[in-house]
Design a protein around this motif. Structure first.
Motif, PDB file in Angstrom:
ATOM      1  N   GLU A 140       0.277   8.211  -4.442  1.00  0.00           N
ATOM      2  CA  GLU A 140      -0.601   8.845  -3.458  1.00  0.00           C
ATOM      3  C   GLU A 140      -2.075   8.805  -3.886  1.00  0.00           C
ATOM      4  N   ASP A 141      -2.346   9.132  -5.145  1.00  0.00           N
ATOM      5  CA  ASP A 141      -3.737   9.187  -5.588  1.00  0.00           C
ATOM      6  C   ASP A 141      -4.406   7.816  -5.530  1.00  0.00           C
ATOM      7  N   GLN A 142      -3.660   6.772  -5.879  1.00  0.00           N
ATOM      8  CA  GLN A 142      -4.224   5.424  -5.829  1.00  0.00           C
ATOM      9  C   GLN A 142      -4.395   4.964  -4.378  1.00  0.00           C
ATOM     10  N   ARG A 143      -3.421   5.313  -3.531  1.00  0.00           N
ATOM     11  CA  ARG A 143      -3.506   4.918  -2.119  1.00  0.00           C
ATOM     12  C   ARG A 143      -4.725   5.558  -1.453  1.00  0.00           C
ATOM     13  N   GLU A 144      -4.985   6.816  -1.748  1.00  0.00           N
ATOM     14  CA  GLU A 144      -6.162   7.480  -1.184  1.00  0.00           C
ATOM     15  C   GLU A 144      -7.436   6.753  -1.598  1.00  0.00           C
ATOM     16  N   ALA A 145      -7.529   6.425  -2.881  1.00  0.00           N
ATOM     17  CA  ALA A 145      -8.726   5.741  -3.391  1.00  0.00           C
ATOM     18  C   ALA A 145      -8.906   4.386  -2.716  1.00  0.00           C
ATOM     19  N   VAL A 146      -7.819   3.624  -2.605  1.00  0.00           N
ATOM     20  CA  VAL A 146      -7.885   2.301  -1.978  1.00  0.00           C
ATOM     21  C   VAL A 146      -8.284   2.436  -0.505  1.00  0.00           C
ATOM     22  N   MET A 147      -7.671   3.379   0.191  1.00  0.00           N
ATOM     23  CA  MET A 147      -7.974   3.552   1.615  1.00  0.00           C
ATOM     24  C   MET A 147      -9.437   3.938   1.832  1.00  0.00           C
TER      25      MET A 147
ATOM     26  N   ARG B 146      -8.535   5.341 -10.540  1.00  0.00           N
ATOM     27  CA  ARG B 146      -7.459   5.253  -9.537  1.00  0.00           C
ATOM     28  C   ARG B 146      -7.602   3.997  -8.692  1.00  0.00           C
ATOM     29  N   LEU B 147      -8.828   3.694  -8.312  1.00  0.00           N
ATOM     30  CA  LEU B 147      -9.073   2.512  -7.502  1.00  0.00           C
ATOM     31  C   LEU B 147      -8.716   1.241  -8.268  1.00  0.00           C
ATOM     32  N   GLY B 148      -9.107   1.181  -9.521  1.00  0.00           N
ATOM     33  CA  GLY B 148      -8.793   0.001 -10.337  1.00  0.00           C
ATOM     34  C   GLY B 148      -7.295  -0.201 -10.481  1.00  0.00           C
ATOM     35  N   ARG B 149      -6.581   0.884 -10.773  1.00  0.00           N
ATOM     36  CA  ARG B 149      -5.124   0.769 -10.910  1.00  0.00           C
ATOM     37  C   ARG B 149      -4.475   0.413  -9.568  1.00  0.00           C
ATOM     38  N   GLY B 150      -4.991   0.993  -8.499  1.00  0.00           N
ATOM     39  CA  GLY B 150      -4.441   0.702  -7.176  1.00  0.00           C
ATOM     40  C   GLY B 150      -4.688  -0.736  -6.768  1.00  0.00           C
ATOM     41  N   ARG B 151      -5.889  -1.218  -7.015  1.00  0.00           N
ATOM     42  CA  ARG B 151      -6.234  -2.605  -6.669  1.00  0.00           C
ATOM     43  C   ARG B 151      -5.357  -3.586  -7.439  1.00  0.00           C
ATOM     44  N   GLU B 152      -5.198  -3.323  -8.736  1.00  0.00           N
ATOM     45  CA  GLU B 152      -4.380  -4.208  -9.568  1.00  0.00           C
ATOM     46  C   GLU B 152      -2.916  -4.180  -9.118  1.00  0.00           C
TER      47      GLU B 152
ATOM     48  N   LEU C  37       0.833  -1.200   0.000  1.00  0.00           N
ATOM     49  CA  LEU C  37       0.000   0.000   0.000  1.00  0.00           C
ATOM     50  C   LEU C  37       0.871   1.256   0.000  1.00  0.00           C
ATOM     51  N   ALA C  38       1.951   1.224   0.738  1.00  0.00           N
ATOM     52  CA  ALA C  38       2.843   2.391   0.816  1.00  0.00           C
ATOM     53  C   ALA C  38       3.521   2.677  -0.518  1.00  0.00           C
TER      54      ALA C  38
ATOM     55  N   VAL D  45     -12.153   3.615  -0.220  1.00  0.00           N
ATOM     56  CA  VAL D  45     -13.176   2.680  -0.697  1.00  0.00           C
ATOM     57  C   VAL D  45     -12.989   1.285  -0.096  1.00  0.00           C
ATOM     58  N   LEU D  46     -11.802   0.727  -0.205  1.00  0.00           N
ATOM     59  CA  LEU D  46     -11.605  -0.667   0.215  1.00  0.00           C
ATOM     60  C   LEU D  46     -11.387  -0.806   1.716  1.00  0.00           C
TER      61      LEU D  46
END
Length: 165
Positions: A116-123, A149-155, A111-112, A125-126
């Motif tokens: 930043e933008d993907q981490r915010e989305a993941v934090m 952002r969430l999709g890219r972060g999740r992947e 996660l770290a 929503v998920l």
């Protein structure tokens, strides 16, 4: 909403706020500071919150903005600072499940490493369970941007954790 009710609901949010702060900061002490600053700002700005809207989304937005301000200030200072409690996890009790700690650490490190933008989305929503629309409002982006952002972060997380090739 009465002042007492406002304070009760704000207090009930503290565990979730601490978790979100930990996800943003990657440091327990910074997370505690961020959480405290957020609550302080929410109490001072209580008149800005509108009855009938979600208090949690409003407070998360305050925290996010507070963190952005802090990151900018740190960048400007460009100083090396090591927290005194960096070794706080040394000597953790042996009764914890070591495998769970390792896996949790792997997830935290993955996660770290997210942007930043993907981490915010993941934090949001998920981890925090906000709806896409609410998370998009907290971050201040269109819902489609958040979804991307969430999709890219999740992947990226799944790839980091070896769940997908």
């Amino acid at each position: 909403m009465s002042q007492d009710r406002f304070c009760e609901e704000l207090t009930a949010l503290l565990p979730r706020l601490r978790r979100f702060a930990r996800g943003l900061t990657h440091d327990a002490a910074d997370a505690d500071d961020l959480c405290q600053q957020t609550v302080e700002r929410a109490l001072k700005s209580r008149q800005s919150w509108q009855d009938g809207t979600r208090l949690d989304a409003w407070v998360y937005r305050i925290m996010r903005n507070q963190w952005i301000d802090e990151v900018r200030a740190r960048t400007r200072r460009s100083q090396t600072f090591t927290h005194a409690d960096e070794g706080m996890n040394v000597g953790a009790p042996g009764d914890r499940d070591a495998e769970n700690l390792v896996e949790l650490g792997n997830v935290g490190r993955a996660l770290a490493r997210l942007p930043e933008d993907q981490r915010e989305a993941v934090m949001l929503v998920l981890v925090e369970g906000f709806a896409y629309k609410e998370a998009a409002e907290i971050i201040g982006v269109p819902q489609g941007t958040l979804t991307s952002r969430l999709g890219r972060g999740r992947e990226a997380l799944l790839r980091e954790l070896g769940e997908i090739a």
